[in-house]
Scaffold this motif. Structure first.
Motif, PDB file in Angstrom:
ATOM      1  N   TYR A   1      45.397   6.543  58.720  1.00 61.11           N
ATOM      2  CA  TYR A   1      46.660   6.627  57.975  1.00 61.11           C
ATOM      3  C   TYR A   1      47.346   5.268  57.841  1.00 61.11           C
TER       4      TYR A   1
ATOM      5  N   ASP B   1      54.673  10.660  62.408  1.00 60.12           N
ATOM      6  CA  ASP B   1      54.760   9.206  62.457  1.00 60.12           C
ATOM      7  C   ASP B   1      53.850   8.595  61.407  1.00 60.12           C
ATOM      8  N   ARG B   2      52.673   9.173  61.272  1.00 60.93           N
ATOM      9  CA  ARG B   2      51.670   8.619  60.375  1.00 60.93           C
ATOM     10  C   ARG B   2      51.763   9.194  58.971  1.00 60.93           C
ATOM     11  N   LEU B   3      51.939  10.507  58.893  1.00 53.64           N
ATOM     12  CA  LEU B   3      51.929  11.134  57.566  1.00 53.64           C
ATOM     13  C   LEU B   3      53.145  10.781  56.731  1.00 53.64           C
ATOM     14  N   LEU B   4      54.261  10.525  57.392  1.00 54.65           N
ATOM     15  CA  LEU B   4      55.462  10.180  56.636  1.00 54.65           C
ATOM     16  C   LEU B   4      55.661   8.682  56.572  1.00 54.65           C
ATOM     17  N   GLY B   5      55.197   7.984  57.611  1.00 55.19           N
ATOM     18  CA  GLY B   5      55.466   6.555  57.677  1.00 55.19           C
ATOM     19  C   GLY B   5      54.327   5.712  57.140  1.00 55.19           C
ATOM     20  N   ALA B   6      53.139   6.308  57.066  1.00 55.10           N
ATOM     21  CA  ALA B   6      51.990   5.524  56.622  1.00 55.10           C
ATOM     22  C   ALA B   6      51.211   6.338  55.601  1.00 55.10           C
ATOM     23  N   GLY B   7      49.974   6.023  55.437  1.00 53.07           N
ATOM     24  CA  GLY B   7      49.191   6.719  54.427  1.00 53.07           C
ATOM     25  C   GLY B   7      49.358   6.009  53.101  1.00 53.07           C
ATOM     26  N   VAL B   8      48.386   6.197  52.240  1.00 51.14           N
ATOM     27  CA  VAL B   8      48.431   5.534  50.947  1.00 51.14           C
ATOM     28  C   VAL B   8      49.592   6.081  50.127  1.00 51.14           C
ATOM     29  N   VAL B   9      50.403   5.204  49.630  1.00 55.86           N
ATOM     30  CA  VAL B   9      51.507   5.655  48.782  1.00 55.86           C
ATOM     31  C   VAL B   9      51.083   5.518  47.324  1.00 55.86           C
ATOM     32  N   ILE B  10      50.625   6.608  46.775  1.00 54.57           N
ATOM     33  CA  ILE B  10      50.328   6.644  45.346  1.00 54.57           C
ATOM     34  C   ILE B  10      51.372   7.546  44.735  1.00 54.57           C
TER      35      ILE B  10
ATOM     36  N   PRO C   1      43.702   8.374  53.521  1.00 54.65           N
ATOM     37  CA  PRO C   1      44.597   9.531  53.439  1.00 54.65           C
ATOM     38  C   PRO C   1      45.871   9.167  52.683  1.00 54.65           C
ATOM     39  N   LEU C   2      46.346  10.104  51.875  1.00 52.92           N
ATOM     40  CA  LEU C   2      47.603   9.875  51.186  1.00 52.92           C
ATOM     41  C   LEU C   2      48.775  10.335  52.040  1.00 52.92           C
ATOM     42  N   ARG C   3      49.937   9.844  51.664  1.00 54.70           N
ATOM     43  CA  ARG C   3      51.136  10.329  52.328  1.00 54.70           C
ATOM     44  C   ARG C   3      51.353  11.804  52.054  1.00 54.70           C
TER      45      ARG C   3
ATOM     46  N   SER D   1      46.480   1.564  53.548  1.00 49.61           N
ATOM     47  CA  SER D   1      47.474   1.397  52.493  1.00 49.61           C
ATOM     48  C   SER D   1      46.944   0.464  51.398  1.00 49.61           C
TER      49      SER D   1
END
Lengths: 257, 68
Positions: free
Chosen positions: A249, B27-36, A88-90, A253
Motif C-alpha cells: 500500500y 493506516d494504509r488504505l486511507l493514508g496510502a495506496g495508489v491515488v487514482i 493497491p488503490l486507495r 504510489s
C-alpha cells in the motif's frame, strides 16, 4: 441494485482472470478484470446509492461499513499481490463504467508501470516500537519531602519532577525510535514512518514511538526478521512488533516523474 | 447503513478484526495506496479521511467503553 459503478481495488500486471474465480468482492459481487495496455484493474460492481458521493460521505463515518469494505478491499489486494505485481488503490475508488477505467489505466500507464517495477517481488512489513513510560520512572524518592515542606509546594515540586521525567522519557523514546528506524531502513528497499497510533483506538500498552513500514525483498524477509529480533534484544526497554507482509500500500504510489 | 460483506473465501476467518488490525489496515488504505481519481472519488478529495477515520473509530471505542 439501482445504478451501478465499478469499485477498483488494485492495478495489476499479468493477473490471470482464472485467479479470481470463486472469489467475491464487496457485497459478494464477482470480481473481474478491466484490461488496457498490458495492465489490469481488478474491479467489481457496486451500488451507486451506497458508493456515490453522498453515500460515501455518509458511510465513511460508519465504522461497521468502513470495516467491512476495508477488509474486503484488503483481501482482494492480497489475493492479487500474492500472484503478480500489484499496486493497491486507495479505499473507495469508484468508476462509472469500464470505459472510464480503461481511460484512466491509459493515462497512468507509465507511472503505474514504474510503481509495479518498484514493488515486484517485494512485500510491505510493519514494525512498531513501544516503550513502557512508567517503567522508566523511579518514584522512590519523590514522596518523602512532603513532611518537611508545605503540601502545596511539595505538590508543585512533584508535578515539575514528573513533567521533567516525561520530557526526558519522550526525548529518549524519540531517539530510540529514530535509531531503530534507521537500522531497519538500512536493510530494506524503501521505508517510511507512519504516524504513531492513538492508544484510544488500539488499546495498546506503553507509548508507541515508532510506526514504521518497510518494503522488503522476498529474499530478505528472514534477514529482516533477524534484524528486528536483534534490535529487540539490544534494546530491552523497547517492545518491537513486526507485521506483514502487506500488499504494498505505502510503496506503490504513482509518483509523477 | 451497516452492511456486512462476506470477505474472500481464501482469507475470511469470519471473525471481526481486532481494533489494532483495523487501525493498521486503515493506516494504509486511507493514508496510502495508489491515488487514482475515479469518477466519484474526486468528490472525496475535500473530505479529510484521517478525520473521518478517527471520528468513526473514537466514536466506536467510546461507545464500547462507556456503558451509557
Amino acid at each position: 441494485m439501482s445504478e451501478t459503478g465499478l469499485y477498483c481495488y488494485a492495478i495489476t500486471r499479468g493477473l490471470d482472470p482464472a485467479a479470481l474465480e470463486g472469489s467475491a468482492g464487496i457485497a459478494g459481487a464477482p470480481l473481474r478484470l478491466v484490461e488496457h495496455g498490458g495492465l489490469e484493474a481488478v474491479v467489481s460492481e457496486v451500488d451507486l446509492a451506497e458508493f456515490g458521493e453522498e453515500g460515501l460521505r455518509r458511510n465513511l463515518e460508519d465504522l461497521g461499513w468502513l470495516e467491512s469494505v476495508a477488509t474486503t478491499h484488503d483481501a482482494v489486494a492480497r489475493l492479487a499481490s500474492e500472484q503478480v505485481p500489484t499496486a493497491p488503490l486507495r479505499l473507495a475508488t469508484v468508476f462509472l463504467g469500464a470505459d472510464s477505467v480503461r481511460a484512466r489505466l491509459g493515462e497512468w500507464h507509465d507511472a503505474a508501470s514504474r510503481a509495479l517495477d518498484r514493488i515486484e517481488g517485494r512485500g510491505e512489513w510493519s514494525v512498531k516500537a513501544y516503550v513502557d513510560v512508567d517503567a522508566q520512572e523511579t518514584p522512590a524518592a519523590e514522596q518523602e519531602p512532603a513532611e518537611e515542606m508545605g503540601a502545596g509546594r511539595a505538590y508543585l515540586l512533584k508535578r515539575r519532577a514528573a513533567t521533567q521525567r516525561r520530557e526526558a522519557s519522550a526525548q529518549a523514546g524519540a531517539e530510540l525510535a529514530e535509531e531503530i528506524h534507521a537500522a531497519l531502513a538500512g536493510g530494506t528497499v524503501l521505508s517510511r514512518r507512519l504516524a504513531p497510533q492513538d492508544r484510544r483506538l488500539t488499546g495498546h500498552t506503553g507509548e508507541m514511538v515508532l510506526n514504521g513500514t518497510y518494503l522488503v525483498d522476498a529474499s530478505g524477509v528472514a534477514a529482516f526478521k533477524d534484524l528486528v529480533a536483534r534490535l529487540a534484544s539490544e534494546h530491552p526497554r523497547v517492545r518491537l512488533e513486526v507485521g506483514g507482509p502487506w500488499p504494498p500500500y505505502t510503496f506503490a504510489s504513482l509518483d509523477p516523474q | 447503513m451497516t452492511g456486512s460483506y462476506p470477505a474472500l473465501s481464501q482469507t475470511s476467518s469470519g471473525e471481526p478484526l481486532q481494533p489494532v488490525a483495523l487501525v493498521d489496515l486503515l493506516d494504509r488504505l486511507l493514508g496510502a495506496g495508489v491515488v487514482i481519481s475515479g469518477d466519484l472519488t474526486i468528490s472525496l478529495a475535500g473530505v479529510d479521511l484521517v478525520q473521518v477515520r478517527l471520528h468513526a473509530l473514537i466514536t466506536s471505542v467510546r461507545a464500547e467503553m462507556v456503558p451509557e
